[in-house]
Design an enzyme around this catalytic site. Sequence first.
Site, short mmCIF file in Angstrom:
data_model
loop_
_atom_site.label_atom_id
_atom_site.label_comp_id
_atom_site.label_asym_id
_atom_site.label_seq_id
_atom_site.Cartn_x
_atom_site.Cartn_y
_atom_site.Cartn_z
N GLY A 70 0.70 -1.24 -0.01
CA GLY A 70 0.01 -0.07 -0.17
C GLY A 70 0.62 1.14 -0.03
O GLY A 70 0.56 2.28 -0.73
N THR A 71 1.90 1.16 0.67
CA THR A 71 2.79 2.42 0.94
C THR A 71 3.43 2.67 -0.59
O THR A 71 3.28 3.96 -1.20
CB THR A 71 3.86 2.28 1.68
OG1 THR A 71 3.59 2.01 3.03
CG2 THR A 71 4.97 3.54 1.86
N GLN A 176 -7.76 0.00 3.29
CA GLN A 176 -8.54 -0.48 4.55
C GLN A 176 -10.06 -0.93 3.98
O GLN A 176 -10.84 -1.76 4.58
CB GLN A 176 -8.77 0.41 5.59
CG GLN A 176 -7.45 0.82 6.40
CD GLN A 176 -6.85 -0.59 7.08
OE1 GLN A 176 -7.53 -1.61 7.29
NE2 GLN A 176 -5.86 -0.44 7.52
N ALA A 197 -2.33 -6.31 -0.49
CA ALA A 197 -3.03 -7.72 -0.28
C ALA A 197 -2.89 -8.18 1.27
O ALA A 197 -3.86 -8.78 1.78
CB ALA A 197 -1.87 -8.88 -0.89
N HIS A 198 -2.26 -7.74 2.08
CA HIS A 198 -1.96 -8.10 3.53
C HIS A 198 -2.96 -7.88 4.26
O HIS A 198 -3.22 -8.65 5.67
CB HIS A 198 -0.51 -7.97 4.10
CG HIS A 198 -0.40 -6.61 4.62
ND1 HIS A 198 -0.35 -6.24 5.94
CD2 HIS A 198 0.03 -5.57 3.89
CE1 HIS A 198 -0.19 -5.05 5.88
NE2 HIS A 198 0.28 -4.30 4.83
N THR A 234 11.72 -7.63 -11.33
CA THR A 234 11.13 -9.16 -11.50
C THR A 234 9.89 -9.18 -10.76
O THR A 234 10.09 -9.14 -9.50
CB THR A 234 12.29 -10.15 -11.22
OG1 THR A 234 13.46 -9.60 -11.94
CG2 THR A 234 11.66 -11.40 -11.65
N CYS A 327 1.39 0.98 11.74
CA CYS A 327 2.35 1.66 11.14
C CYS A 327 3.11 2.86 11.76
O CYS A 327 4.25 3.34 11.70
CB CYS A 327 1.94 2.53 9.71
SG CYS A 327 0.55 1.20 9.23
C1 PLP Z 1 -4.95 3.44 5.05
C2 PLP Z 1 -3.63 2.65 4.66
N1 PLP Z 1 -2.79 3.23 3.81
C3 PLP Z 1 -1.62 2.57 3.56
C4 PLP Z 1 -1.09 1.64 4.40
C5 PLP Z 1 0.31 1.05 3.96
O1 PLP Z 1 0.22 -0.02 3.27
P1 PLP Z 1 1.31 -1.11 3.60
O2 PLP Z 1 1.44 -1.75 4.76
O3 PLP Z 1 1.03 -2.19 2.50
O4 PLP Z 1 2.52 -0.66 2.84
C6 PLP Z 1 -1.89 1.15 5.22
C7 PLP Z 1 -1.27 0.25 6.31
O5 PLP Z 1 -1.69 0.20 7.43
C8 PLP Z 1 -3.04 1.79 5.47
O6 PLP Z 1 -3.73 1.63 6.63
#
Ligand code: PLP
Length: 382
Positions: A70-71, A176, A197-198, A234, A327
């Site tokens: 997500g980041t 989310q 995905a996680h 890759t 995070c």
């Molecule tokens: C709203 C939101 N955006 C982005 C992220 C980041 O995702 P990732 O952990 O897959 O990098 C998170 C992770 O908690 C999240 O809650």
Amino acid sequence: MGVYLDACATAPPATTVLEAMARAQDEAWANPSSLHGFGLAAAERLERSRMAIARELGCEPSAITFCSGGTEAAQSAILGVTAPLKPGRLVLSAVEHPAVVAAARRLQRQGWELALLPVDRQGRVDLGALELLLEPPTRLVSVIWGQSEVGTLQPIEAIGRRCRAAGVLFHTDAVQVVGHRPIDLAALPVDLFSFTAHKLQGPRGIGALVASSELPFTPLLDGGGQEGGRRGGTEAVALAAGFAAALTLTGQRLAAHRGDPIQPHRDQLLEQLLARPGIELTGSPTERLPHHISLLVSSERGEPLSGRRLVEALWREGFAVSSGTACSRGQASASPVLLAMGVEPQRAASALRISLGPWLTDQDLIGFTAALGRAQRAVAAA
Ligand SMILES: Cc1ncc(COP(=O)(O)O)c(C=O)c1O
């Protein structure tokens, strides 16, 4: 070991996900760019995963760029789409995830103007303020769909429609939300959509950005031209297979139950919790993620308690919850999200998040409310 109530931090991989990954790793382990049969098998497996994800989300497979999570998806959305443009204004909600805020700060250093959309006490953005900010030089708006700390859902259709009318690009961080409600991107006025995905029982280390292949875009990671030239490196074929399996599983669950089946259990638990002294809900009571509870917790005498101490006390009771975003571990300061919603700093530090998932049974949830009562008393007495 304990009862896991921290789905918004990450979710335990589903069995079908682990099986799909093991199969892909075994049968399609080669480099998808290789021209021999091993490579072609890997490329085919990767494209099948992409197609499965596209089917679940109602988008073109060519719009999906796999990345690390997500980041990266959110940062490449914001930085990738603005790189070909001349600096202008970027509008963010005041309750974005740090991944989005960091990308915006980077743009600011490159000469972009940053404007924050205020939110109300429930964390909902002010659409009137958005209208005023859609004038030139605004080029991009980014609003989180489901807020991770407080669970509030934003009216992204209404936001997207306004952006379209003004000719402004719109990104939503849907990390989310995906897996918890049906999504049809063909019907949503969204230009850039990021997720991972996680959070939906898929593997860690893969996420995706959805953006039309026609949209001018400069990749964050250059390299061998993979992912339609949008992300070098890759490709992680087995992770993509697990991602597709996880999304397919949530799609089947949502269709079978006409929504997230965890919601009634969440509603019941929330009702019990709110009946206790010293418990207040944060975020919207109605427009919220179906698996999410976020609270401010005080002692029975009304003094705000430390969310971090409550998490530790609840773990001693056998329940895994969170005091904010996983995070933001290590940050002891009050949550900028709660501050933006008008919560006083001392009370903001008393935040507790309980997030549920399909691995739970009613039996698992029995006893949580009483355990929180004991944790409140233990932390108040310490
Ligand atoms: C709203 C939101 N955006 C982005 C992220 C980041 O995702 P990732 O952990 O897959 O990098 C998170 C992770 O908690 C999240 O809650």
